[in-house]
Motif scaffolding. Structure first.
Motif, PDB file in Angstrom:
ATOM      1  N   LEU A 135       0.863  -1.175   0.000  1.00 39.48           N
ATOM      2  CA  LEU A 135       0.000   0.000   0.000  1.00 39.48           C
ATOM      3  C   LEU A 135       0.898   1.222   0.000  1.00 39.48           C
ATOM      4  CD1 LEU A 135      -2.345  -1.165   2.927  1.00 39.48           C
ATOM      5  CD2 LEU A 135      -2.881  -1.291   0.478  1.00 39.48           C
ATOM      6  N   SER A 136       0.802   2.026  -1.045  1.00 41.34           N
ATOM      7  CA  SER A 136       1.658   3.202  -1.150  1.00 41.34           C
ATOM      8  C   SER A 136       0.903   4.412  -0.608  1.00 41.34           C
ATOM      9  CB  SER A 136       2.032   3.410  -2.628  1.00 41.34           C
ATOM     10  OG  SER A 136       2.932   4.475  -2.756  1.00 41.34           O
ATOM     11  N   MET A 137       1.328   4.882   0.559  1.00 40.08           N
ATOM     12  CA  MET A 137       0.574   5.937   1.242  1.00 40.08           C
ATOM     13  C   MET A 137       1.434   7.153   1.573  1.00 40.08           C
ATOM     14  SD  MET A 137      -1.775   3.368   3.590  1.00 40.08           S
ATOM     15  CE  MET A 137      -2.034   4.577   4.852  1.00 40.08           C
ATOM     16  N   PHE A 138       0.957   8.316   1.142  1.00 40.38           N
ATOM     17  CA  PHE A 138       1.642   9.585   1.341  1.00 40.38           C
ATOM     18  C   PHE A 138       1.959   9.778   2.832  1.00 40.38           C
ATOM     19  CE2 PHE A 138       1.282  14.407   1.353  1.00 40.38           C
ATOM     20  CZ  PHE A 138       2.491  14.604   0.702  1.00 40.38           C
ATOM     21  N   LYS A 139       3.221  10.114   3.112  1.00 38.97           N
ATOM     22  CA  LYS A 139       3.657  10.150   4.517  1.00 38.97           C
ATOM     23  C   LYS A 139       2.852  11.086   5.403  1.00 38.97           C
ATOM     24  CE  LYS A 139       8.385   8.539   4.469  1.00 38.97           C
ATOM     25  NZ  LYS A 139       9.809   8.877   4.372  1.00 38.97           N
ATOM     26  N   LYS A 140       2.318  12.165   4.790  1.00 32.59           N
ATOM     27  CA  LYS A 140       1.621  13.150   5.634  1.00 32.59           C
ATOM     28  C   LYS A 140       0.180  12.760   5.946  1.00 32.59           C
ATOM     29  CE  LYS A 140       4.542  17.075   4.768  1.00 32.59           C
ATOM     30  NZ  LYS A 140       4.854  18.121   3.804  1.00 32.59           N
ATOM     31  N   HIS A 141      -0.297  11.642   5.386  1.00 32.20           N
ATOM     32  CA  HIS A 141      -1.670  11.247   5.704  1.00 32.20           C
ATOM     33  C   HIS A 141      -1.792  10.923   7.197  1.00 32.20           C
ATOM     34  CE1 HIS A 141      -2.990  11.496   1.716  1.00 32.20           C
ATOM     35  NE2 HIS A 141      -2.736  10.282   1.292  1.00 32.20           N
ATOM     36  N   TYR A 142      -2.945  11.287   7.721  1.00 34.21           N
ATOM     37  CA  TYR A 142      -3.249  11.045   9.138  1.00 34.21           C
ATOM     38  C   TYR A 142      -3.187   9.550   9.459  1.00 34.21           C
ATOM     39  CZ  TYR A 142      -6.097  11.226  13.425  1.00 34.21           C
ATOM     40  OH  TYR A 142      -6.576  11.109  14.697  1.00 34.21           O
ATOM     41  N   THR A 143      -3.634   8.728   8.520  1.00 32.47           N
ATOM     42  CA  THR A 143      -3.717   7.281   8.741  1.00 32.47           C
ATOM     43  C   THR A 143      -2.358   6.625   9.004  1.00 32.47           C
ATOM     44  OG1 THR A 143      -5.517   7.321   7.120  1.00 32.47           O
ATOM     45  CG2 THR A 143      -4.735   5.171   7.769  1.00 32.47           C
ATOM     46  N   ASN A 144      -1.307   7.157   8.369  1.00 37.26           N
ATOM     47  CA  ASN A 144      -0.014   6.453   8.408  1.00 37.26           C
ATOM     48  C   ASN A 144       0.489   6.183   9.820  1.00 37.26           C
ATOM     49  OD1 ASN A 144      -0.442   7.303   5.751  1.00 37.26           O
ATOM     50  ND2 ASN A 144       1.740   7.176   5.286  1.00 37.26           N
ATOM     51  N   GLU A 145       0.295   7.146  10.713  1.00 34.23           N
ATOM     52  CA  GLU A 145       0.761   6.965  12.089  1.00 34.23           C
ATOM     53  C   GLU A 145       0.069   5.763  12.724  1.00 34.23           C
ATOM     54  OE1 GLU A 145       3.551   8.817  12.154  1.00 34.23           O
ATOM     55  OE2 GLU A 145       3.633   7.496  13.905  1.00 34.23           O
ATOM     56  N   GLY A 146      -1.241   5.657  12.451  1.00 32.36           N
ATOM     57  CA  GLY A 146      -2.022   4.532  12.981  1.00 32.36           C
ATOM     58  C   GLY A 146      -1.550   3.195  12.421  1.00 32.36           C
ATOM     59  N   VAL A 147      -1.218   3.198  11.133  1.00 32.32           N
ATOM     60  CA  VAL A 147      -0.736   1.954  10.503  1.00 32.32           C
ATOM     61  C   VAL A 147       0.563   1.530  11.179  1.00 32.32           C
ATOM     62  CG1 VAL A 147       0.104   0.908   8.357  1.00 32.32           C
ATOM     63  CG2 VAL A 147      -1.842   2.489   8.282  1.00 32.32           C
ATOM     64  N   LYS A 148       1.431   2.523  11.428  1.00 33.72           N
ATOM     65  CA  LYS A 148       2.729   2.208  12.050  1.00 33.72           C
ATOM     66  C   LYS A 148       2.548   1.725  13.488  1.00 33.72           C
ATOM     67  CE  LYS A 148       5.156   5.481   9.171  1.00 33.72           C
ATOM     68  NZ  LYS A 148       5.632   6.857   9.094  1.00 33.72           N
ATOM     69  N   GLN A 149       1.625   2.360  14.206  1.00 31.70           N
ATOM     70  CA  GLN A 149       1.446   1.989  15.615  1.00 31.70           C
ATOM     71  C   GLN A 149       0.739   0.653  15.792  1.00 31.70           C
ATOM     72  OE1 GLN A 149      -0.330   5.339  17.639  1.00 31.70           O
ATOM     73  NE2 GLN A 149       1.559   6.526  17.405  1.00 31.70           N
ATOM     74  N   SER A 150      -0.341   0.456  15.048  1.00 29.29           N
ATOM     75  CA  SER A 150      -1.110  -0.787  15.247  1.00 29.29           C
ATOM     76  C   SER A 150      -0.489  -1.968  14.508  1.00 29.29           C
ATOM     77  CB  SER A 150      -2.558  -0.599  14.780  1.00 29.29           C
ATOM     78  OG  SER A 150      -2.595  -0.482  13.371  1.00 29.29           O
ATOM     79  N   GLY A 151       0.201  -1.688  13.418  1.00 24.19           N
ATOM     80  CA  GLY A 151       0.835  -2.757  12.636  1.00 24.19           C
ATOM     81  C   GLY A 151      -0.153  -3.638  11.899  1.00 24.19           C
ATOM     82  N   LYS A 152      -1.402  -3.180  11.800  1.00 26.16           N
ATOM     83  CA  LYS A 152      -2.360  -3.982  11.034  1.00 26.16           C
ATOM     84  C   LYS A 152      -3.398  -3.088  10.350  1.00 26.16           C
ATOM     85  CE  LYS A 152      -4.653  -5.358  15.316  1.00 26.16           C
ATOM     86  NZ  LYS A 152      -5.013  -6.456  16.194  1.00 26.16           N
ATOM     87  N   VAL A 153      -3.881  -3.599   9.220  1.00 22.54           N
ATOM     88  CA  VAL A 153      -4.868  -2.846   8.426  1.00 22.54           C
ATOM     89  C   VAL A 153      -5.894  -3.826   7.844  1.00 22.54           C
ATOM     90  CG1 VAL A 153      -3.326  -0.968   7.664  1.00 22.54           C
ATOM     91  CG2 VAL A 153      -3.441  -3.070   6.324  1.00 22.54           C
ATOM     92  N   SER A 154      -7.039  -3.254   7.498  1.00 24.81           N
ATOM     93  CA  SER A 154      -7.974  -4.022   6.663  1.00 24.81           C
ATOM     94  C   SER A 154      -7.958  -3.366   5.294  1.00 24.81           C
ATOM     95  CB  SER A 154      -9.386  -4.008   7.254  1.00 24.81           C
ATOM     96  OG  SER A 154      -9.933  -2.699   7.233  1.00 24.81           O
ATOM     97  N   VAL A 155      -8.043  -4.199   4.267  1.00 29.17           N
ATOM     98  CA  VAL A 155      -8.030  -3.709   2.886  1.00 29.17           C
ATOM     99  C   VAL A 155      -9.361  -4.111   2.273  1.00 29.17           C
ATOM    100  CG1 VAL A 155      -6.843  -3.897   0.659  1.00 29.17           C
ATOM    101  CG2 VAL A 155      -5.519  -3.890   2.784  1.00 29.17           C
ATOM    102  N   ASN A 156     -10.227  -3.112   2.091  1.00 27.02           N
ATOM    103  CA  ASN A 156     -11.612  -3.366   1.709  1.00 27.02           C
ATOM    104  C   ASN A 156     -11.837  -3.012   0.244  1.00 27.02           C
ATOM    105  OD1 ASN A 156     -13.101  -3.494   4.666  1.00 27.02           O
ATOM    106  ND2 ASN A 156     -11.325  -2.110   4.658  1.00 27.02           N
ATOM    107  N   MET A 157     -12.175  -4.011  -0.564  1.00 30.63           N
ATOM    108  CA  MET A 157     -12.441  -3.768  -1.972  1.00 30.63           C
ATOM    109  C   MET A 157     -13.662  -2.859  -2.117  1.00 30.63           C
ATOM    110  SD  MET A 157     -12.707  -6.676  -4.838  1.00 30.63           S
ATOM    111  CE  MET A 157     -10.957  -6.972  -4.874  1.00 30.63           C
ATOM    112  N   VAL A 158     -13.597  -1.960  -3.084  1.00 26.19           N
ATOM    113  CA  VAL A 158     -14.690  -1.005  -3.273  1.00 26.19           C
ATOM    114  C   VAL A 158     -15.578  -1.460  -4.430  1.00 26.19           C
ATOM    115  CG1 VAL A 158     -15.209   1.387  -3.931  1.00 26.19           C
ATOM    116  CG2 VAL A 158     -13.290   0.909  -2.389  1.00 26.19           C
ATOM    117  N   ASN A 159     -16.904  -1.510  -4.184  1.00 24.22           N
ATOM    118  CA  ASN A 159     -17.821  -1.718  -5.312  1.00 24.22           C
ATOM    119  C   ASN A 159     -18.600  -0.418  -5.542  1.00 24.22           C
ATOM    120  OD1 ASN A 159     -19.820  -1.652  -3.363  1.00 24.22           O
ATOM    121  ND2 ASN A 159     -20.183  -3.862  -3.380  1.00 24.22           N
ATOM    122  N   GLU A 160     -19.422  -0.406  -6.593  1.00 23.45           N
ATOM    123  CA  GLU A 160     -20.071   0.867  -6.943  1.00 23.45           C
ATOM    124  C   GLU A 160     -21.049   1.352  -5.884  1.00 23.45           C
ATOM    125  OE1 GLU A 160     -21.332   1.710 -11.023  1.00 23.45           O
ATOM    126  OE2 GLU A 160     -19.960   0.109 -11.660  1.00 23.45           O
ATOM    127  N   ALA A 161     -21.657   0.405  -5.151  1.00 23.84           N
ATOM    128  CA  ALA A 161     -22.641   0.791  -4.136  1.00 23.84           C
ATOM    129  C   ALA A 161     -21.998   1.622  -3.024  1.00 23.84           C
ATOM    130  CB  ALA A 161     -23.293  -0.459  -3.565  1.00 23.84           C
TER     131      ALA A 161
END
Ligand SMILES: Cc1cc2nc3c(=O)[nH]c(=O)nc-3n(C[C@H](O)[C@H](O)[C@H](O)COP(=O)(O)O)c2cc1C
Length: 207
Positions: free
Chosen positions: A66-92
Motif C-alpha cells: 500500500l503506497s501511502m503519502f507520509k503526511k496522511h493522518y492514517t499512516n501513524e495509525g498503521v505504524k502503531q497498530s501494525g495492522k490494516v484491513s483492505v476493503n475492496m470497493v464496489n459501486e454501491a
C-alpha cells in the motif's frame, strides 16, 4: 497485397494502420493503470479511520503493498497498530469511499462512514465491502514522501454470493471499482475474456 516489415508479412491496410497510429512520447507519465481502489481501515489514536488507496501492488503470493503519502493522518495509525484491513470497493459504496479519499481524519471523524465489525485479527472489516483482507504490516519501503507498507495477508473474507463453484472469488460478481490517475477517474471492471494460458497454448499450436 502484402508487404514484409521486420520479417513479418502485413497487408497494406495493416501497414497503413501502423503508420497512422504512431505512438507519441508523452514524457515520464505514470501510466500503469487501472488499479483497484481499496478502502484501508486502521485505528488512529484509539479510533477507526478510513482512507482510499489505489496505489496498491502485489509482492510474491502472500503480500501486498500500500503506497501511502507520509503526511496522511492514517499512516501513524498503521505504524502503531501494525495492522490494516483492505476493503475492496464496489459501486454501491463508491460515494463514501470517495469521501474518505478527500477528507482527512486529522480534521474529521470518519469512523462512522462505514458499518463495520472486527475481523479475527481485530481490524475493522467493512460489512458492505464484498471482499476484505486483514493484513499485518511487516515492512515499510520508505521513499522521500511515501510509506510503502508491505502487508502480509492474514484473513480474506468474501461475500458468499461472490464466490464461484470452486470457492474462489468471482470478479465478474465482485465488480471492483478501478482507478486511473492520468485523468483521475474511476472505471468499471470489464468481462472475463478467457482462461489464462488458453490463448498462448492455442498460439503455440498454430506455430
Ligand atoms: C481515487 C483516489 C485514490 C487515492 N489513492 C491514494 C493512494 O494510493 N495513496 C495515498 O497516499 N493517497 C491516496 N488517496 C488520497 C487519500 O485517500 C486522502 O488524502 C485521504 O483523505 C487521506 O486520509 P487521512 O488524512 O485520514 O489519512 C486517494 C484519493 C482518491 C480520491
Amino acid at each position: 497485397m502484402f508487404c514484409r516489415r521486420n520479417d513479418s508479412v502485413f497487408s497494406i491496410t495493416q501497414i497503413l494502420h501502423i503508420y497512422l497510429t504512431m505512438k507519441k512520447n508523452i514524457g515520464n507519465v505514470l501510466a500503469l493503470y487501472p488499479t483497484p481502489a481499496v478502502v484501508v481501515g486502521t485505528e488512529v489514536k484509539g479510533k477507526v479511520n478510513w482512507l482510499l488507496v489505489a496505489h496498491v501492488g502485489i509482492i510474491g503470493h502472500d503480500q501486498i503493498m500500500l503506497s501511502m503519502f507520509k503526511k496522511h493522518y492514517t499512516n501513524e495509525g498503521v505504524k502503531q497498530s501494525g495492522k490494516v484491513s483492505v476493503n475492496m470497493v464496489n459501486e454501491a459504496m463508491l460515494e463514501r469511499a470517495d469521501y474518505v479519499g478527500c477528507t482527512s481524519g486529522a480534521k474529521t471523524d470518519k469512523s462512522d462512514v462505514f458499518v463495520f465489525h472486527r475481523g479475527e485479527a481485530g481490524t475493522p472489516v467493512i460489512d458492505e465491502s464484498p471482499l476484505v483482507m486483514e493484513c499485518e504490516v511487516v515492512d515499510n519501503y520508505e521513499t522521500e514522501t511515501f510509506d510503502n507498507f508491505i502487508c502480509k495477508i492474514t484473513n480474506t473474507y468474501v461475500d458468499e454470493d461472490c464466490l464461484n463453484g470452486k470457492g474462489k472469488p468471482d470478479y465478474d460478481k465482485l465488480k471492483p471499482v478501478l482507478f486511473e490517475m492520468p485523468n483521475y477517474t474511476y472505471l468499471r471492471t470489464g468481462e472475463t475474456i478467457g482462461k489464462c494460458t488458453s490463448f498462448g497454448k492455442e498460439y503455440r499450436k498454430e506455430k
